[in-house]
Design a protein around this motif. Sequence first.
Motif, PDB file in Angstrom:
ATOM      1  N   THR A  83       0.845  -1.179   0.000  1.00 27.58           N
ATOM      2  CA  THR A  83       0.000   0.000   0.000  1.00 27.58           C
ATOM      3  C   THR A  83       0.888   1.239   0.000  1.00 27.58           C
ATOM      4  O   THR A  83       1.790   1.366   0.831  1.00 27.58           O
ATOM      5  N   LEU A  84       0.647   2.137  -0.926  1.00 35.39           N
ATOM      6  CA  LEU A  84       1.503   3.303  -1.139  1.00 35.39           C
ATOM      7  C   LEU A  84       0.838   4.561  -0.599  1.00 35.39           C
ATOM      8  O   LEU A  84      -0.320   4.852  -0.917  1.00 35.39           O
ATOM      9  N   VAL A  85       1.571   5.301   0.233  1.00 32.84           N
ATOM     10  CA  VAL A  85       1.075   6.577   0.748  1.00 32.84           C
ATOM     11  C   VAL A  85       1.852   7.722   0.101  1.00 32.84           C
ATOM     12  O   VAL A  85       2.856   7.511  -0.571  1.00 32.84           O
ATOM     13  N   ARG A  86       1.382   8.934   0.311  1.00 27.71           N
ATOM     14  CA  ARG A  86       2.038  10.102  -0.279  1.00 27.71           C
ATOM     15  C   ARG A  86       3.334  10.434   0.452  1.00 27.71           C
ATOM     16  O   ARG A  86       3.468  10.177   1.648  1.00 27.71           O
ATOM     17  N   VAL A  87       4.283  10.993  -0.264  1.00 33.46           N
ATOM     18  CA  VAL A  87       5.517  11.490   0.329  1.00 33.46           C
ATOM     19  C   VAL A  87       5.433  13.010   0.369  1.00 33.46           C
ATOM     20  O   VAL A  87       5.326  13.665  -0.670  1.00 33.46           O
ATOM     21  N   GLN A  88       5.481  13.565   1.579  1.00 30.27           N
ATOM     22  CA  GLN A  88       5.438  15.008   1.764  1.00 30.27           C
ATOM     23  C   GLN A  88       6.683  15.432   2.535  1.00 30.27           C
ATOM     24  O   GLN A  88       6.948  14.919   3.625  1.00 30.27           O
ATOM     25  N   ASN A  89       7.424  16.340   1.966  1.00 28.22           N
ATOM     26  CA  ASN A  89       8.697  16.753   2.554  1.00 28.22           C
ATOM     27  C   ASN A  89       8.489  17.990   3.434  1.00 28.22           C
ATOM     28  O   ASN A  89       8.123  19.053   2.934  1.00 28.22           O
ATOM     29  N   PRO A  90       8.721  17.870   4.756  1.00 27.82           N
ATOM     30  CA  PRO A  90       8.511  19.024   5.639  1.00 27.82           C
ATOM     31  C   PRO A  90       9.477  20.177   5.371  1.00 27.82           C
ATOM     32  O   PRO A  90       9.234  21.297   5.817  1.00 27.82           O
ATOM     33  N   ALA A  91      10.574  19.909   4.639  1.00 27.13           N
ATOM     34  CA  ALA A  91      11.491  20.996   4.284  1.00 27.13           C
ATOM     35  C   ALA A  91      10.891  21.880   3.200  1.00 27.13           C
ATOM     36  O   ALA A  91      11.287  23.043   3.048  1.00 27.13           O
ATOM     37  N   VAL A 104       5.435   9.141   7.198  1.00 24.91           N
ATOM     38  CA  VAL A 104       6.001   9.881   8.325  1.00 24.91           C
ATOM     39  C   VAL A 104       7.487  10.098   8.017  1.00 24.91           C
ATOM     40  O   VAL A 104       8.225   9.134   7.846  1.00 24.91           O
ATOM     41  N   PRO A 105       7.944  11.360   7.917  1.00 20.70           N
ATOM     42  CA  PRO A 105       9.311  11.624   7.439  1.00 20.70           C
ATOM     43  C   PRO A 105      10.374  11.423   8.525  1.00 20.70           C
ATOM     44  O   PRO A 105      11.205  12.296   8.774  1.00 20.70           O
ATOM     45  N   LEU A 106      10.313  10.265   9.167  1.00 19.92           N
ATOM     46  CA  LEU A 106      11.272   9.911  10.212  1.00 19.92           C
ATOM     47  C   LEU A 106      11.720   8.469  10.037  1.00 19.92           C
ATOM     48  O   LEU A 106      10.973   7.634   9.518  1.00 19.92           O
ATOM     49  N   GLN A 107      12.935   8.192  10.470  1.00 20.05           N
ATOM     50  CA  GLN A 107      13.355   6.819  10.704  1.00 20.05           C
ATOM     51  C   GLN A 107      13.413   6.627  12.212  1.00 20.05           C
ATOM     52  O   GLN A 107      13.915   7.489  12.941  1.00 20.05           O
ATOM     53  N   VAL A 108      12.870   5.505  12.679  1.00 22.84           N
ATOM     54  CA  VAL A 108      12.861   5.202  14.107  1.00 22.84           C
ATOM     55  C   VAL A 108      13.945   4.163  14.366  1.00 22.84           C
ATOM     56  O   VAL A 108      13.920   3.073  13.787  1.00 22.84           O
ATOM     57  N   ILE A 109      14.899   4.524  15.212  1.00 23.46           N
ATOM     58  CA  ILE A 109      16.037   3.663  15.521  1.00 23.46           C
ATOM     59  C   ILE A 109      15.822   3.043  16.893  1.00 23.46           C
ATOM     60  O   ILE A 109      15.501   3.751  17.855  1.00 23.46           O
ATOM     61  N   PHE A 110      15.985   1.719  17.005  1.00 21.72           N
ATOM     62  CA  PHE A 110      15.952   1.090  18.327  1.00 21.72           C
ATOM     63  C   PHE A 110      17.251   0.329  18.547  1.00 21.72           C
ATOM     64  O   PHE A 110      17.828  -0.246  17.632  1.00 21.72           O
ATOM     65  N   ARG A 111      17.716   0.367  19.790  1.00 16.46           N
ATOM     66  CA  ARG A 111      18.982  -0.283  20.153  1.00 16.46           C
ATOM     67  C   ARG A 111      18.765  -1.169  21.369  1.00 16.46           C
ATOM     68  O   ARG A 111      18.225  -0.720  22.391  1.00 16.46           O
ATOM     69  N   ASN A 112      19.207  -2.411  21.260  1.00 14.80           N
ATOM     70  CA  ASN A 112      19.158  -3.357  22.375  1.00 14.80           C
ATOM     71  C   ASN A 112      20.526  -3.518  23.037  1.00 14.80           C
ATOM     72  O   ASN A 112      20.619  -3.959  24.184  1.00 14.80           O
ATOM     73  N   HIS A 171       7.773  17.927  15.472  1.00 19.44           N
ATOM     74  CA  HIS A 171       7.544  19.045  14.555  1.00 19.44           C
ATOM     75  C   HIS A 171       7.608  18.600  13.097  1.00 19.44           C
ATOM     76  O   HIS A 171       6.741  18.948  12.284  1.00 19.44           O
ATOM     77  N   LEU A 172       8.619  17.813  12.740  1.00 22.58           N
ATOM     78  CA  LEU A 172       8.802  17.387  11.351  1.00 22.58           C
ATOM     79  C   LEU A 172       7.691  16.448  10.886  1.00 22.58           C
ATOM     80  O   LEU A 172       7.270  16.495   9.730  1.00 22.58           O
ATOM     81  N   SER A 173       7.239  15.586  11.791  1.00 22.65           N
ATOM     82  CA  SER A 173       6.319  14.514  11.397  1.00 22.65           C
ATOM     83  C   SER A 173       4.866  14.942  11.308  1.00 22.65           C
ATOM     84  O   SER A 173       4.057  14.259  10.665  1.00 22.65           O
ATOM     85  N   GLY A 174       4.509  16.043  11.978  1.00 21.45           N
ATOM     86  CA  GLY A 174       3.109  16.425  12.025  1.00 21.45           C
ATOM     87  C   GLY A 174       2.291  15.589  12.988  1.00 21.45           C
ATOM     88  O   GLY A 174       1.056  15.674  13.003  1.00 21.45           O
ATOM     89  N   LEU A 175       2.957  14.778  13.809  1.00 14.93           N
ATOM     90  CA  LEU A 175       2.265  13.913  14.762  1.00 14.93           C
ATOM     91  C   LEU A 175       2.101  14.634  16.092  1.00 14.93           C
ATOM     92  O   LEU A 175       2.998  15.370  16.536  1.00 14.93           O
TER      93      LEU A 175
END
Length: 325
Positions: A83-91, A104-112, A171-175
């Motif tokens: 399923t394809l969503v729109r790409v919106q650039n907050p810049a 959502v214009p973020l990458q979420v990093i998790f570290r164990n 701020h960047l994500s609009g969430l």
Amino acid sequence: MPKRFSTKNLTVVQEPTENRSGVGIFEFTDDYSVFHYSKMPDQIPGKGEAICRMADFNFRMLEQTGIPTHFRRFIEPNKLEFTLVRVQNPAVEPIPRGQVNYLVPLQVIFRNVLAPNNSLRRRHEEGRVDLSELGLASLPPDGVPLQEPIVEFTTKLEEIDRFVSVAEARHLSGLDDSHLAELRKTALKVDDVITEHARSVGLDHADGKIEFGITGDGQLILVDNAGTPDENRLMRRGQHVGKQILRDFYLARGLEKQVQDWARDGVPRSQWDRPEPLPTGFAATMSDLYRSLCETWTGERIWGVPPLDDALETARLLNTGSVAW
């Protein structure tokens, strides 16, 4: 979602609109990239299919645990429909609160665990990270499991992604705060599922990154792909399994610093020097490694490649110079 220098090819079957999702197809290629360089000189035969099959396996596994994703179907041997969503650039234009049907214009990093050469330690030494925001008073030694996973955010649509604070991520994500909390909670659940499966096949899951989208009805969904050695740091008895082996080869040749310098100085990507190719035999070894990891991960015997431990030992000898080129 891939950037213009991604190692995945995107075909748009149906364009998304403001309030209706579309359909896309990812083709996983045998290209690879390290340090945000873009495509490297060599290809790794079979890598694309191995990564794609792992992504298919992981999407189905994650959905069985109740995690919603953009996955639709696997198209043999190396494509996924989604399923394809729109790409919106907050810049370009800020994303308003309540926006739907977008990446959502973020990458979420998790570290164990803090694996060797992790960026968090380097950024901490340079004074570029607030440990209190991560719930830490100090950093544990490399290789020591964290009491609780760490979650960080980076940008997604910039030329070279950068780590951002929670406030900037919001701020960047609009969430809003509730959606950002849901995103973090879902990321930790993805991490837990991948970690448990890795453990079940004799691997350790050090860290990883994932991406999210918002559907037309406002639902948070996992997008791109997750739990493969291109997005996650998988290890076996302290040895990296996957792209980190290639990173280490070029790290020893100074490529990471070169990329950082070019980006800092504003050198156009088209003018970046071409890295040296891999030595003879390295690509074939990595081909065996990717395919053997896929067979180990999915439980499917597809190629009949050497066992994972054998492929890892050959890669280790190559990267330490114990085998002549």
